[in-house]
Design a protein around this motif. Structure first.
Motif: not given
Ligand SMILES: [Mg+2]
Length: 189
Positions: A89, A92-93, A178, A180-181, A184
């Protein structure tokens, strides 16, 4: 959006994995089973000093080994205890958006982070001896037109904050969920 991550028990499985490895390194060096854990509980204050902890145990158990060698052995497996999912994560950020702030003995944390190889994923790595407050406030000021998300597994680092000084801050108590969600979701609201 900017993100501030804690290291121990967030990016790094400290309590669940590394600590057990630390005890097993000491037992391999000759310390009887169970003693490393006992000694850890006895000496645990706000700042854990690993070399003092190791040499204390070696002296107590009359083991003729260098604390430095046990320390090196202990840190040699650091990469094995990383929270791989969360680091995905972070990647990705993007480096530009991610900070790492950890609290504890400077040398120990420097060694641990260096061995873990995660530093290049962060815009800045900050090691503080006690409180994170000042560093958090500085990052919030620097990105005052953006939201800053601070992820830590210890509520005490949220409680010490002066939220008036960081109105753009959101905190997340990390328990292995989690993220990441959730990130988002935040970026779309
Ligand atoms: Mg932590």
């Amino acid at each position: 959006m900017k993100y501030i991550f804690d290291f121990d028990d967030v990016l790094f499985h400290n309590t669940a994995q590394f600590k057990k490895h630390m005890y097993s390194c000491l037992e391999k060096a000759g310390v009887p089973h169970g003693r490393p854990e006992e000694h850890y509980k006895e000496m645990r204050g706000n700042i854990f000093l690993p070399k003092k902890y190791i040499s204390g145990l070696l002296i107590r158990e009359k083991i003729d080994k260098k604390a430095e060698d046990v320390y090196r052995e202990m840190l040699s497996k650091t990469k094995n205890f990383l929270n791989i999912e969360l680091l995905k994560t972070v990647k990705k950020l993007g480096k530009n958006n991610c900070y790492l702030i950890t609290q504890g003995d400077k040398k120990f944390h420097q060694d641990k982070i260096k061995k873990s190889g995660v530093a290049p994923l962060f815009r800045e790595v900050v090691i503080v001896p006690e409180r994170k407050k000042i560093a958090i406030e500085r990052i919030c000021r620097k990105h005052k037109n953006e939201e800053v998300i601070f992820i830590d597994d210890r509520q005490k680092f949220f409680d010490e904050l002066d939220l008036k000084k960081c109105p753009n801050l959101k905190t997340i108590l990390y328990t292995g969920q989690n993220l990441e969600s959730y990130f988002q979701y935040l970026s779309t609201t």
